[in-house]
Enzyme design. Structure first.
Site, PDB file in Angstrom:
ATOM      1  N   HIS A 137       0.831  -1.207   0.000  1.00 25.47           N
ATOM      2  CA  HIS A 137       0.000   0.000   0.000  1.00 25.47           C
ATOM      3  C   HIS A 137       0.868   1.260   0.000  1.00 25.47           C
ATOM      4  O   HIS A 137       0.699   2.150  -0.836  1.00 25.47           O
ATOM      5  CB  HIS A 137      -0.949   0.038   1.204  1.00 25.47           C
ATOM      6  N   HIS A 142       1.405   5.176  -2.734  1.00 25.85           N
ATOM      7  CA  HIS A 142       1.749   6.584  -2.487  1.00 25.85           C
ATOM      8  C   HIS A 142       2.994   7.082  -3.212  1.00 25.85           C
ATOM      9  O   HIS A 142       3.067   8.254  -3.574  1.00 25.85           O
ATOM     10  CB  HIS A 142       2.011   6.813  -0.993  1.00 25.85           C
ATOM     11  N   GLU A 183      -5.924   9.090   0.208  1.00 26.58           N
ATOM     12  CA  GLU A 183      -6.121   7.647   0.346  1.00 26.58           C
ATOM     13  C   GLU A 183      -7.234   7.101  -0.563  1.00 26.58           C
ATOM     14  O   GLU A 183      -7.064   6.068  -1.198  1.00 26.58           O
ATOM     15  CB  GLU A 183      -6.443   7.281   1.799  1.00 26.58           C
ATOM     16  N   SER A 203      -3.776   0.327  -4.155  1.00 25.37           N
ATOM     17  CA  SER A 203      -3.150  -0.889  -3.634  1.00 25.37           C
ATOM     18  C   SER A 203      -4.132  -2.025  -3.419  1.00 25.37           C
ATOM     19  O   SER A 203      -3.724  -3.119  -3.048  1.00 25.37           O
ATOM     20  CB  SER A 203      -2.423  -0.576  -2.317  1.00 25.37           C
TER      21      SER A 203
HETATM   22  C1  LIG Z   1      -3.328  10.858   8.681  1.00 22.81           C
HETATM   23  C2  LIG Z   1      -4.071   9.600   8.622  1.00 22.81           C
HETATM   24  O1  LIG Z   1      -4.293   9.029   9.894  1.00 22.81           O
HETATM   25  C3  LIG Z   1      -3.440   8.670   7.692  1.00 22.81           C
HETATM   26  O2  LIG Z   1      -4.248   7.547   7.499  1.00 22.81           O
HETATM   27  C4  LIG Z   1      -2.035   8.356   8.029  1.00 22.81           C
HETATM   28  C5  LIG Z   1      -1.739   7.974   9.451  1.00 22.81           C
HETATM   29  N1  LIG Z   1      -0.585   7.183   9.592  1.00 22.81           N
HETATM   30  C6  LIG Z   1      -0.076   6.484   8.582  1.00 22.81           C
HETATM   31  N2  LIG Z   1       0.952   5.677   8.807  1.00 22.81           N
HETATM   32  C7  LIG Z   1       1.442   4.967   7.824  1.00 22.81           C
HETATM   33  N3  LIG Z   1       2.471   4.165   8.070  1.00 22.81           N
HETATM   34  N4  LIG Z   1       0.942   5.013   6.561  1.00 22.81           N
HETATM   35  C8  LIG Z   1      -0.108   5.809   6.276  1.00 22.81           C
HETATM   36  O3  LIG Z   1      -0.568   5.838   5.107  1.00 22.81           O
HETATM   37  C9  LIG Z   1      -0.643   6.573   7.299  1.00 22.81           C
HETATM   38  N5  LIG Z   1      -1.660   7.396   7.077  1.00 22.81           N
HETATM   39  N1  LIG Z   2      -7.076  -1.428   2.116  1.00 20.82           N
HETATM   40  C1  LIG Z   2      -5.783  -1.117   1.570  1.00 20.82           C
HETATM   41  C2  LIG Z   2      -4.749  -0.916   2.657  1.00 20.82           C
HETATM   42  C3  LIG Z   2      -5.023   0.228   3.570  1.00 20.82           C
HETATM   43  C4  LIG Z   2      -5.564   0.027   4.827  1.00 20.82           C
HETATM   44  C5  LIG Z   2      -5.815   1.092   5.671  1.00 20.82           C
HETATM   45  C6  LIG Z   2      -5.482   2.367   5.261  1.00 20.82           C
HETATM   46  C7  LIG Z   2      -4.947   2.580   3.980  1.00 20.82           C
HETATM   47  C8  LIG Z   2      -4.716   1.518   3.164  1.00 20.82           C
HETATM   48  C9  LIG Z   2      -5.304  -2.251   0.652  1.00 20.82           C
HETATM   49  O1  LIG Z   2      -5.917  -3.253   0.479  1.00 20.82           O
HETATM   50  O2  LIG Z   2      -4.279  -2.165   0.085  1.00 20.82           O
HETATM   51 FE   LIG Z   3      -1.793   5.412   2.943  1.00 25.00          FE
END
Ligand SMILES: C[C@H](O)[C@H](O)[C@H]1CNc2nc(N)[nH]c(=O)c2N1
Ligand SMILES: N[C@@H](Cc1ccccc1)C(=O)O
Ligand SMILES: [Fe+2]
Length: 277
Positions: A137, A142, A183, A203
């Site tokens: 993911h 990203h 996201e 993802s």
């Molecule tokens: C800002 C928001 O909580 C967001 O989902 C952030 C939080 N922490 C994270 N931490 C990780 N490792 N990866 C992410 O994509 C995110 N996203």
């Molecule tokens: N659902 C996403 C993963 C993910 C989970 C939670 C937050 C952001 C991304 C995937 O299948 O790849």
């Molecule tokens: Fe993310």
């Protein structure tokens, strides 16, 4: 930091999340420790092959240009090598983290042009969808757009303004905006087909198709203030997808929004339900 690493580790474990926070530095980063098994390398290749077929059709152009600029997806990436390449392109680098990290350090990394990437990979059983961010993911979703200068600058600005919002008690509200754009955002530019923009869609084999193509997906025109009021869940398909008219519209909305006023208006009011927004 408003939350200690030990406290955060306990919260994640209580939710059944699997990051190992015991070796975290104060900024929640860890060493990547490149020692993946052949089985993990095979999962990585399968994920990239399957997902690339879908993204070609369903992902926004900016993302696909990013994939081209990033190059090889044949092996699990070495974060050091990718960082060298990104630094030359847009001045970004990637850092390893054990999994989800709290909003404050997360946005702090963005503000410093560092993208946090989880250092473990989903298993063969989770190819289609996983309930928490893993390396696939974070990296496949990203990192490609960080090779594109316009997005690279925007993500840094986002990190900076999110820091301001958090200082005003708007942690949840600013996180929702990130959630429904970076996201899970969709994008429909005039005269173009609907495309996926957000990394959580890129993802996921199943949710990418659902969000863009299913008549059952609930798609709502993007409105910054509405988005900041709408709750979300991380471990299910989203019950609302906000549709951006263009990347410029997002950037302008973000630039001109009076975040302090929005946070002041809604912070202590009941939030909106994505199912009915
Ligand atoms: C800002 C928001 O909580 C967001 O989902 C952030 C939080 N922490 C994270 N931490 C990780 N490792 N990866 C992410 O994509 C995110 N996203
Ligand atoms: N659902 C996403 C993963 C993910 C989970 C939670 C937050 C952001 C991304 C995937 O299948 O790849
Ligand atoms: Fe993310």
């Amino acid at each position: 930091m408003t939350i200690s690493i030990a406290e955060y580790a306990r919260e994640c474990a209580a939710q059944g999340l699997r990051g190992n926070y015991s070796v975290c530095r104060p900024d929640f980063t860890v060493a990547q420790d490149y020692d993946y098994s052949e089985e993990e390398q095979a999962v990585w290749r399968t994920l990239c092959d399957r997902q690339t077929k879908l993204t070609r059709r369903l992902a926004h152009r900016a993302y696909l240009d990013g994939i081209d600029a990033l190059g090889l997806l044949e092996r699990i990436p070495d974060f050091g090598e990718v960082s060298d390449r990104l630094r030359r392109l847009t001045g970004w680098e990637i850092v390893a983290v054990p999994g989800l990290i709290p909003a404050e350090p997360f946005f702090g990394h963005l503000a410093a042009r560092r993208f946090p990437v989880t250092n473990w990979l989903r298993t063969q059983k989770e190819l289609d969808y996983i309930v928490e961010p893993d390396m696939f993911h974070d990296f496949f979703g990203h990192v490609p757009i960080l090779t594109q200068p316009v997005f690279a600058d925007f993500m840094q600005a986002y990190g900076e303004r999110a820091g301001e919002a958090i200082a005003l008690g708007g942690d949840e509200m600013i996180t929702r905006l990130y959630w429904y754009t970076a996201e899970y955002g969709l994008m429909q530019e005039p005269g173009q087909e609907l495309k996926a923009f957000g990394a959580g869609l890129m993802s996921s084999f199943t949710e990418l198709q659902f969000a863009v193509e299913s008549p059952d997906a609930h798609r709502v025109p993007f409105d910054l203030e509405t988005v900041m009021r709408t709750t979300y869940e991380i471990d299910k398909f989203q019950r609302a997808y906000f549709v951006l008219p263009s990347f410029d519209a997002l950037r302008d909305a973000f630039r001109t929004a009076d975040l302090a006023a929005i946070i002041g208006r809604w912070k202590d009011k009941p939030a909106l339900d994505p199912a009915t927004v």
